[in-house]
Motif scaffolding. Structure first.
Motif, PDB file in Angstrom:
ATOM      1  N   HIS A  54      -1.300  10.414  -3.287  1.00 28.14           N
ATOM      2  CA  HIS A  54      -0.899   9.199  -3.538  1.00 28.14           C
ATOM      3  C   HIS A  54      -0.624   8.610  -4.759  1.00 28.14           C
ATOM      4  N   GLN A  55      -0.100   7.825  -5.486  1.00 31.88           N
ATOM      5  CA  GLN A  55       0.127   7.233  -6.557  1.00 31.88           C
ATOM      6  C   GLN A  55      -0.648   5.642  -6.634  1.00 31.88           C
ATOM      7  N   GLU A  56      -1.466   5.372  -7.625  1.00 35.59           N
ATOM      8  CA  GLU A  56      -1.882   4.111  -7.784  1.00 35.59           C
ATOM      9  C   GLU A  56      -0.898   3.213  -8.387  1.00 35.59           C
ATOM     10  N   VAL A  57      -0.625   2.071  -7.959  1.00 36.20           N
ATOM     11  CA  VAL A  57       0.313   1.220  -8.226  1.00 36.20           C
ATOM     12  C   VAL A  57      -0.093  -0.076  -8.644  1.00 36.20           C
ATOM     13  N   PRO A  58       0.545  -0.935  -9.477  1.00 34.73           N
ATOM     14  CA  PRO A  58       0.063  -2.292  -9.742  1.00 34.73           C
ATOM     15  C   PRO A  58      -0.520  -3.207  -8.880  1.00 34.73           C
ATOM     16  N   LEU A  59      -1.240  -4.187  -8.862  1.00 36.28           N
ATOM     17  CA  LEU A  59      -1.861  -5.111  -7.676  1.00 36.28           C
ATOM     18  C   LEU A  59      -0.521  -6.078  -7.445  1.00 36.28           C
ATOM     19  N   ASN A  60       0.337  -6.116  -8.279  1.00 40.88           N
ATOM     20  CA  ASN A  60       1.336  -7.293  -8.161  1.00 40.88           C
ATOM     21  C   ASN A  60       2.427  -6.668  -6.932  1.00 40.88           C
ATOM     22  N   ASN A  61       2.103  -5.748  -6.359  1.00 39.28           N
ATOM     23  CA  ASN A  61       2.990  -5.165  -5.168  1.00 39.28           C
ATOM     24  C   ASN A  61       2.541  -6.047  -3.826  1.00 39.28           C
ATOM     25  N   ILE A  62       1.582  -7.070  -4.075  1.00 34.37           N
ATOM     26  CA  ILE A  62       0.938  -7.668  -3.051  1.00 34.37           C
ATOM     27  C   ILE A  62       1.121  -9.256  -2.894  1.00 34.37           C
ATOM     28  N   ASP A  63       1.068  -9.868  -1.983  1.00 34.70           N
ATOM     29  CA  ASP A  63       1.058 -11.406  -2.135  1.00 34.70           C
ATOM     30  C   ASP A  63      -0.210 -12.037  -2.400  1.00 34.70           C
ATOM     31  N   TYR A  71      -8.728  -4.162  -4.329  1.00 33.92           N
ATOM     32  CA  TYR A  71      -9.407  -3.449  -5.478  1.00 33.92           C
ATOM     33  C   TYR A  71      -8.326  -2.557  -6.051  1.00 33.92           C
ATOM     34  N   ARG A  72      -7.585  -1.968  -5.249  1.00 32.35           N
ATOM     35  CA  ARG A  72      -6.438  -0.797  -5.543  1.00 32.35           C
ATOM     36  C   ARG A  72      -5.399  -0.934  -4.443  1.00 32.35           C
ATOM     37  N   ILE A  73      -4.114  -0.641  -4.955  1.00 31.02           N
ATOM     38  CA  ILE A  73      -2.683  -0.355  -4.132  1.00 31.02           C
ATOM     39  C   ILE A  73      -2.537   1.002  -4.465  1.00 31.02           C
ATOM     40  N   ILE A  74      -2.321   1.497  -3.509  1.00 32.97           N
ATOM     41  CA  ILE A  74      -1.837   3.096  -3.506  1.00 32.97           C
ATOM     42  C   ILE A  74      -0.551   3.371  -2.616  1.00 32.97           C
ATOM     43  N   LYS A  75       0.219   4.242  -3.496  1.00 31.54           N
ATOM     44  CA  LYS A  75       1.525   4.701  -2.576  1.00 31.54           C
ATOM     45  C   LYS A  75       1.447   5.924  -2.050  1.00 31.54           C
ATOM     46  N   PRO A  76       1.231   6.270  -0.900  1.00 31.81           N
ATOM     47  CA  PRO A  76       1.001   7.720  -0.295  1.00 31.81           C
ATOM     48  C   PRO A  76       2.402   8.260  -0.201  1.00 31.81           C
ATOM     49  N   GLU A  77       2.371   9.669  -0.126  1.00 30.23           N
ATOM     50  CA  GLU A  77       3.714  10.414  -0.130  1.00 30.23           C
ATOM     51  C   GLU A  77       4.180   9.933   1.258  1.00 30.23           C
ATOM     52  N   THR A  78       5.463  10.114   1.719  1.00 29.93           N
ATOM     53  CA  THR A  78       5.767   9.647   3.038  1.00 29.93           C
ATOM     54  C   THR A  78       6.032  10.734   3.784  1.00 29.93           C
ATOM     55  N   VAL A  79       5.403  10.688   5.185  1.00 29.56           N
ATOM     56  CA  VAL A  79       5.390  11.577   6.224  1.00 29.56           C
ATOM     57  C   VAL A  79       6.784  11.128   7.163  1.00 29.56           C
ATOM     58  N   GLN A  80       7.530  12.130   7.067  1.00 28.41           N
ATOM     59  CA  GLN A  80       8.988  11.733   7.643  1.00 28.41           C
ATOM     60  C   GLN A  80       8.916  11.392   9.069  1.00 28.41           C
ATOM     61  N   THR A  81       8.176  12.260  10.019  1.00 29.27           N
ATOM     62  CA  THR A  81       8.033  11.924  11.433  1.00 29.27           C
ATOM     63  C   THR A  81       6.803  11.753  11.898  1.00 29.27           C
ATOM     64  N   ILE A  82       6.643  10.653  12.231  1.00 30.61           N
ATOM     65  CA  ILE A  82       5.284  10.164  13.025  1.00 30.61           C
ATOM     66  C   ILE A  82       5.046  10.574  14.081  1.00 30.61           C
TER      67      ILE A  82
END
Length: 461
Positions: free
Chosen positions: A56-65, A71-82
């Motif tokens: 994952h990558q940590e991203v700025p908290l301004n990604n949320i409302d 405490y943190r917002i992370i962007k995990p790598e996308t898994v194509q098929t669930i």
């Protein structure tokens, strides 16, 4: 606005959400210390380096409302098929179980531990099982038993034991028991002789008796004082791993596992030409995800994998899915995911509010669907009208390659041998007319040396 993922609500440590189509995970303040321990201990990097944990990558908290709890917002790598455990083959579930235990062992070396051992924490990504729940780790607490022990037994050991020792179809119990197969139920269904086996006797039968005996009994001071040392913990993990490794199932003697060798009416030349036509139809299309419905052991999935970033190969036969998975694993084919599915009773939306686990349709639409040698089984063997088939496929895909097999074909003749022909609309002109209501025909070709026809459709706007 953010859109919370419906199946991500049980853990107070955080949740998954999407914004502008991108998946993020919010880490709440209550998980701050454990997250810092995960990242600072070196465990996160070790697991990512081994491809055990989705990065994952940590991203700025301004990604949320509302960041009052964040405490943190992370962007995990996308898994194509669930996919879900009740859609996996025996070896897929076994590999997922062993991965979970390997992660627990590595975590303990970094003074960390898994606080849960749910099979839903695993997805298959690039051909291998990978752990996806970053918030499942907590700091190791000396002398405390593994809190996830029962969950591991219910999600992994019990279903694998039932599949190996009783019947492979009992894996379907995972669909009815979203929290894992109850150990008391597993104990009743397993053969008597498994009570005499050390691993299953201890981790399923005695475990089930202990659960029943202690149900509703409060934890006393004497019980709480019992020590569960680090050494005992590692011994438990090793014993569970040995139990999982000892369970085996051989894929054979099911209806479709030898279809291409002994159960179809294609001559070698006709089958080769079918391969070429499918490849020609897919060539030049920009395909990210393809679903092969009724994939068997993956002959056409392999063709699709050269034209599509990922291929999900669905089949009703557990032996076919098992053989296909083992082949992809052996050949290191990373963009094909074999999965188990009965299209006449596909995976539904289940769990709380019918939204924790997605239905098959909810996981679409995808770029391409292959429906080869499928329609006659749905229409004649299962009485699904052609227009219902067309509507269903329209909901799944943008492009469709489908095969029509006429009643004169030996496979259809075989289906009609022991039943009355109540299918007057099952003929090619009617098929084409019905599908034209849902799709636009791009091209069709008759397969040489056969009466079968392949069609390439695009979904009508």
């Amino acid at each position: 606005m953010i859109n919370r993922i419906p199946g991500s609500f049980r853990d107070p440590s955080g949740f998954l959400f999407k914004r502008d189509g991108v998946l993020y995970r919010q880490i709440n303040n209550c998980y701050r210390e454990d997250y810092q321990a995960l990242m600072n201990s070196g465990l996160y990097q070790k697991l990512v380096d081994r491809h055990y944990l989705v990065p994952h990558q940590e991203v700025p908290l301004n990604n949320i409302d509302d960041n009052s709890q964040a405490y943190r917002i992370i962007k995990p790598e996308t898994v194509q098929t669930i996919s879900y455990p009740y859609e996996w083959s025996f070896s897929q579930l076994k590999d997922a179980a062993l991965l979970t235990l390997d992660i627990q062992r590595l975590a303990m070396n970094k003074n960390m531990s898994l606080k849960d051992a749910s099979a839903y924490n695993i997805q298959f990504h690039r051909g291998k099982p990978v752990f996806i729940d970053t918030l499942s780790f907590e700091q190791f607490r000396e002398n405390e038993p593994w809190v996830a022990y029962r969950q591991f037994c219910q999600h992994f050991l019990a279903p694998l034991a039932l599949m190996a020792k009783t019947d492979i179809s009992l894996a379907e119990l995972l669909r009815n028991h979203i929290d894992g197969i109850p150990l008391q139920l597993a104990s009743k269904l397993l053969p008597f002789h498994t009570r005499l086996q050390l691993s299953l006797g201890l981790h399923i039968h005695l475990h089930a008796r202990s659960q029943k005996r202690n149900a509703g009994i409060a934890v006393t001071g004497k019980t709480a004082e019992k020590k569960f040392t680090h050494r005992s913990f590692l011994a438990l993990i090793d014993h569970l791993a040995s139990a999982i490794k000892s369970l085996n199932w051989t894929a054979s003697n099911t209806e479709w596992f030898d279809y291409y060798e002994n159960n179809n009416n294609y001559q070698a030349e006709a089958l080769s030409r079918k391969d070429e036509i499918v490849a020609q139809f897919m060539e030049g299309l920009s395909l990210k995800t393809t679903w092969d419905l009724g994939a068997n052991t993956g002959r056409f999935s392999k063709i699709a994998s050269t034209c599509s970033e990922t291929v999900c190969a669905w089949d009703i036969d557990p032996a076919c899915v098992e053989l296909h998975y083992l082949y992809c694993k052996q050949q290191q084919i990373h963009n094909i995911l074999p999965l188990l599915m009965d299209l006449t009773n596909p995976s539904p939306a289940i769990g709380w509010h019918n939204s924790e686990r997605m239905s098959l349709v909810e996981r679409g639409p995808v770029d391409m669907v292959l429906a080869l040698g499928l329609v006659h089984h749905l229409a004649i063997a299962n009485n699904v009208p052609i227009d219902r088939i067309a509507c269903f496929l329209r909901d799944l895909t943008h492009y469709l390659i489908i095969e029509f097999i006429p009643k004169e074909d030996s496979q259809v003749v075989k289906l009609l041998q022991n039943r009355k022909d109540i299918f007057p609309d099952y003929e090619q002109a009617s098929f084409e007319q019905v599908f034209s209501d849902y799709f636009t025909l791009i091209i069709k070709k008759t397969i040489p040396d056969s009466k079968r026809t392949l069609y390439l459709f695009s979904k009508s706007l």
